[in-house]
Motif scaffolding. Structure first.
Motif, PDB file in Angstrom:
ATOM      1  N   ASP A  37     -45.760  89.837  54.897  1.00  0.00           N
ATOM      2  CA  ASP A  37     -45.640  88.653  55.747  1.00  0.00           C
ATOM      3  C   ASP A  37     -44.729  89.009  56.922  1.00  0.00           C
ATOM      4  O   ASP A  37     -43.522  89.182  56.774  1.00  0.00           O
ATOM      5  CB  ASP A  37     -45.051  87.493  54.939  1.00  0.00           C
ATOM      6  CG  ASP A  37     -44.912  86.235  55.768  1.00  0.00           C
ATOM      7  OD1 ASP A  37     -45.416  86.205  56.911  1.00  0.00           O
ATOM      8  OD2 ASP A  37     -44.263  85.283  55.298  1.00  0.00           O
ATOM      9  N   PRO A  45     -45.688  81.701  53.450  1.00  0.00           N
ATOM     10  CA  PRO A  45     -44.741  82.162  52.415  1.00  0.00           C
ATOM     11  C   PRO A  45     -44.786  81.311  51.147  1.00  0.00           C
ATOM     12  O   PRO A  45     -44.768  81.848  50.029  1.00  0.00           O
ATOM     13  CB  PRO A  45     -43.376  82.058  53.106  1.00  0.00           C
ATOM     14  CG  PRO A  45     -43.683  82.129  54.572  1.00  0.00           C
ATOM     15  CD  PRO A  45     -44.991  81.429  54.736  1.00  0.00           C
ATOM     16  N   LEU A  46     -44.882  79.998  51.304  1.00  0.00           N
ATOM     17  CA  LEU A  46     -44.924  79.107  50.147  1.00  0.00           C
ATOM     18  C   LEU A  46     -46.189  79.311  49.340  1.00  0.00           C
ATOM     19  O   LEU A  46     -46.155  79.414  48.099  1.00  0.00           O
ATOM     20  CB  LEU A  46     -44.815  77.653  50.619  1.00  0.00           C
ATOM     21  CG  LEU A  46     -44.886  76.584  49.533  1.00  0.00           C
ATOM     22  CD1 LEU A  46     -43.694  76.713  48.585  1.00  0.00           C
ATOM     23  CD2 LEU A  46     -44.930  75.187  50.162  1.00  0.00           C
ATOM     24  N   ARG A  47     -47.307  79.393  50.032  1.00  0.00           N
ATOM     25  CA  ARG A  47     -48.592  79.511  49.343  1.00  0.00           C
ATOM     26  C   ARG A  47     -48.733  80.853  48.627  1.00  0.00           C
ATOM     27  O   ARG A  47     -49.313  80.930  47.542  1.00  0.00           O
ATOM     28  CB  ARG A  47     -49.731  79.333  50.344  1.00  0.00           C
ATOM     29  CG  ARG A  47     -49.807  77.941  50.946  1.00  0.00           C
ATOM     30  CD  ARG A  47     -50.228  76.916  49.926  1.00  0.00           C
ATOM     31  NE  ARG A  47     -50.517  75.627  50.537  1.00  0.00           N
ATOM     32  CZ  ARG A  47     -51.039  74.611  49.903  1.00  0.00           C
ATOM     33  NH1 ARG A  47     -51.317  74.717  48.604  1.00  0.00           N
ATOM     34  NH2 ARG A  47     -51.275  73.476  50.522  1.00  0.00           N
ATOM     35  N   LEU A  48     -48.211  81.903  49.224  1.00  0.00           N
ATOM     36  CA  LEU A  48     -48.310  83.220  48.584  1.00  0.00           C
ATOM     37  C   LEU A  48     -47.531  83.263  47.280  1.00  0.00           C
ATOM     38  O   LEU A  48     -47.913  83.976  46.335  1.00  0.00           O
ATOM     39  CB  LEU A  48     -47.807  84.311  49.531  1.00  0.00           C
ATOM     40  CG  LEU A  48     -48.705  84.634  50.734  1.00  0.00           C
ATOM     41  CD1 LEU A  48     -48.041  85.681  51.618  1.00  0.00           C
ATOM     42  CD2 LEU A  48     -50.091  85.107  50.296  1.00  0.00           C
ATOM     43  N   ARG A  49     -46.470  82.499  47.189  1.00  0.00           N
ATOM     44  CA  ARG A  49     -45.693  82.469  45.944  1.00  0.00           C
ATOM     45  C   ARG A  49     -46.504  81.914  44.782  1.00  0.00           C
ATOM     46  O   ARG A  49     -46.242  82.226  43.618  1.00  0.00           O
ATOM     47  CB  ARG A  49     -44.410  81.644  46.134  1.00  0.00           C
ATOM     48  CG  ARG A  49     -43.337  82.366  46.922  1.00  0.00           C
ATOM     49  CD  ARG A  49     -41.962  81.765  46.667  1.00  0.00           C
ATOM     50  NE  ARG A  49     -41.826  80.450  47.270  1.00  0.00           N
ATOM     51  CZ  ARG A  49     -41.398  80.240  48.520  1.00  0.00           C
ATOM     52  NH1 ARG A  49     -41.075  81.277  49.292  1.00  0.00           N
ATOM     53  NH2 ARG A  49     -41.289  79.027  48.994  1.00  0.00           N
ATOM     54  N   ASP A  50     -47.509  81.098  45.094  1.00  0.00           N
ATOM     55  CA  ASP A  50     -48.344  80.522  44.030  1.00  0.00           C
ATOM     56  C   ASP A  50     -49.140  81.584  43.277  1.00  0.00           C
ATOM     57  O   ASP A  50     -49.597  81.334  42.148  1.00  0.00           O
ATOM     58  CB  ASP A  50     -49.310  79.487  44.617  1.00  0.00           C
ATOM     59  CG  ASP A  50     -48.598  78.244  45.138  1.00  0.00           C
ATOM     60  OD1 ASP A  50     -47.444  78.010  44.721  1.00  0.00           O
ATOM     61  OD2 ASP A  50     -49.181  77.515  45.958  1.00  0.00           O
ATOM     62  N   TYR A  51     -49.322  82.762  43.878  1.00  0.00           N
ATOM     63  CA  TYR A  51     -50.092  83.816  43.218  1.00  0.00           C
ATOM     64  C   TYR A  51     -49.279  84.550  42.167  1.00  0.00           C
ATOM     65  O   TYR A  51     -49.842  85.312  41.373  1.00  0.00           O
ATOM     66  CB  TYR A  51     -50.610  84.813  44.255  1.00  0.00           C
ATOM     67  CG  TYR A  51     -51.763  84.291  45.076  1.00  0.00           C
ATOM     68  CD1 TYR A  51     -53.073  84.407  44.624  1.00  0.00           C
ATOM     69  CD2 TYR A  51     -51.547  83.671  46.299  1.00  0.00           C
ATOM     70  CE1 TYR A  51     -54.137  83.939  45.378  1.00  0.00           C
ATOM     71  CE2 TYR A  51     -52.606  83.197  47.068  1.00  0.00           C
ATOM     72  CZ  TYR A  51     -53.893  83.324  46.594  1.00  0.00           C
ATOM     73  OH  TYR A  51     -54.946  82.849  47.341  1.00  0.00           O
ATOM     74  N   GLY A  52     -47.985  84.346  42.158  1.00  0.00           N
ATOM     75  CA  GLY A  52     -47.140  84.958  41.145  1.00  0.00           C
ATOM     76  C   GLY A  52     -47.243  86.464  41.107  1.00  0.00           C
ATOM     77  O   GLY A  52     -47.257  87.141  42.147  1.00  0.00           O
ATOM     78  N   THR A  56     -47.710  91.426  45.320  1.00  0.00           N
ATOM     79  CA  THR A  56     -46.341  91.637  45.778  1.00  0.00           C
ATOM     80  C   THR A  56     -46.247  91.184  47.223  1.00  0.00           C
ATOM     81  O   THR A  56     -47.080  91.574  48.050  1.00  0.00           O
ATOM     82  CB  THR A  56     -45.945  93.124  45.676  1.00  0.00           C
ATOM     83  OG1 THR A  56     -46.000  93.532  44.317  1.00  0.00           O
ATOM     84  CG2 THR A  56     -44.547  93.367  46.221  1.00  0.00           C
ATOM     85  N   VAL A  57     -45.259  90.367  47.529  1.00  0.00           N
ATOM     86  CA  VAL A  57     -45.059  89.900  48.896  1.00  0.00           C
ATOM     87  C   VAL A  57     -43.830  90.592  49.477  1.00  0.00           C
ATOM     88  O   VAL A  57     -42.738  90.534  48.905  1.00  0.00           O
ATOM     89  CB  VAL A  57     -44.881  88.375  48.961  1.00  0.00           C
ATOM     90  CG1 VAL A  57     -44.654  87.926  50.410  1.00  0.00           C
ATOM     91  CG2 VAL A  57     -46.098  87.665  48.373  1.00  0.00           C
ATOM     92  N   THR A  59     -41.535  90.835  53.065  1.00  0.00           N
ATOM     93  CA  THR A  59     -41.280  90.014  54.250  1.00  0.00           C
ATOM     94  C   THR A  59     -40.494  90.812  55.282  1.00  0.00           C
ATOM     95  O   THR A  59     -39.524  91.501  54.943  1.00  0.00           O
ATOM     96  CB  THR A  59     -40.487  88.753  53.881  1.00  0.00           C
ATOM     97  OG1 THR A  59     -41.231  88.015  52.891  1.00  0.00           O
ATOM     98  CG2 THR A  59     -40.274  87.870  55.096  1.00  0.00           C
TER      99      THR A  59
END
Length: 275
Positions: A37, A45-52, A56-57, A59
């Motif tokens: 990101d 950022p918020l929506r990507l966290r939903d993938y758990g 790997t995100v 930033t």
């Protein structure tokens, strides 16, 4: 881990979510997904966290697409790297088809698939000059970019050896990389359309930056000065001369003599390096 998939993104929700879903739907399971990101301020950022744990995100703060891809590559653990732009989609067998091809051709270091083009929601056919060659693609690639980041799979070792993406390029960073690779390495084409490239949206880099040939001239000049054999130097100088002539003429029409001379000086330096 066999394949590391890297998606760079900036303010592309929900498109990046669709790109992520297309990776998670791959029939090949031995891969990791890294989303970089690049400083998004939307809901990415918020929506990507939903993938758990499914991805790997990473930033960073608005460093550009070249830096984002390089960051993902540095954190990757796979033997192979595969990139996906956040506005594109993979078909379910994309990774498996390329892995099978690599297994069947152990000397191949990089390959790409064919693709489907969508512009503003409508399928379009690429012009003849955009059709992808296969194998020794160096000479036609001097004219324009003929490798799609979203369609590529390459050995991690190859990416590291050529130095990755040049982060000084705001655009044409892929054109520059493919030239550095294809001068010594064949790039086979798998003729299956396994990528959907979506264009026409307002935030495309091709809409945000004018004069792509400015950066192509920079890439060709650097390549020549780094050293090419006589035949390839000739091809490169021919392509660079054509681009500089057009750029200098356009600059003079706009009354920018200094810019025209800058392009011409760049060409003279390249010619001098060849001798």
């Amino acid at each position: 881990m066999l394949v590391s998939v890297i998606i760079p993104t900036f303010n592309r929700w929900p498109m990046v979510g669709e790109a992520v879903d297309s990776v998670l739907a791959q029939t090949a399971s031995d891969h990791e997904l890294i989303v970089v990101d690049d400083g998004s301020t939307d809901e990415t950022p918020l929506r990507l966290r939903d993938y758990g744990a499914r991805l790997t995100v990473l930033t960073e703060s608005r460093q550009g697409v070249a830096a984002a891809r390089n960051l993902g590559a540095r954190r990757a653990s796979g033997k192979y790297l595969a990139f996906l732009d956040s506005d594109d989609l993979w078909h379910p067998r994309k990774l498996q088809r390329q892995l099978d091809f690599m297994d069947q051709n152990p000397n191949v270091q990089i390959c790409q698939t064919d693709e489907i083009w969508i512009r503003n929601g409508v399928r379009v056919n690429p012009r003849r000059k955009h059709r992808k060659p296969s194998g020794d693609i160096f000479r036609p690639s001097l004219e324009l970019c003929l490798v799609s980041p979203s369609a590529v799979m390459m050995q991690r070792e190859l990416f590291d050896r050529v130095g990755g993406f040049d982060e000084s390029f705001p655009v044409c960073e892929d054109y520059d990389l493919w030239l550095r690779i294809s001068k010594d390495t064949e790039v086979p084409l798998i003729p299956d359309a396994l990528v959907t490239k979506r264009g026409g949206h307002a935030d495309q880099l091709s809409r945000s930056t004018w004069g792509f040939d400015r950066f192509r001239v920079q890439a060709i000049g650097s390549l020549i000065e780094a050293g090419l054999d006589a035949e390839k130097s000739g091809w490169a100088l021919e392509a660079m001369t054509k681009k500089v002539t057009i750029l200098a003429r356009g600059s003079r029409k706009r009354g920018n003599e200094a810019m025209a001379r800058e392009y011409e000086d760049r060409l003279r330096r390249a010619r001098a390096s060849v001798g």
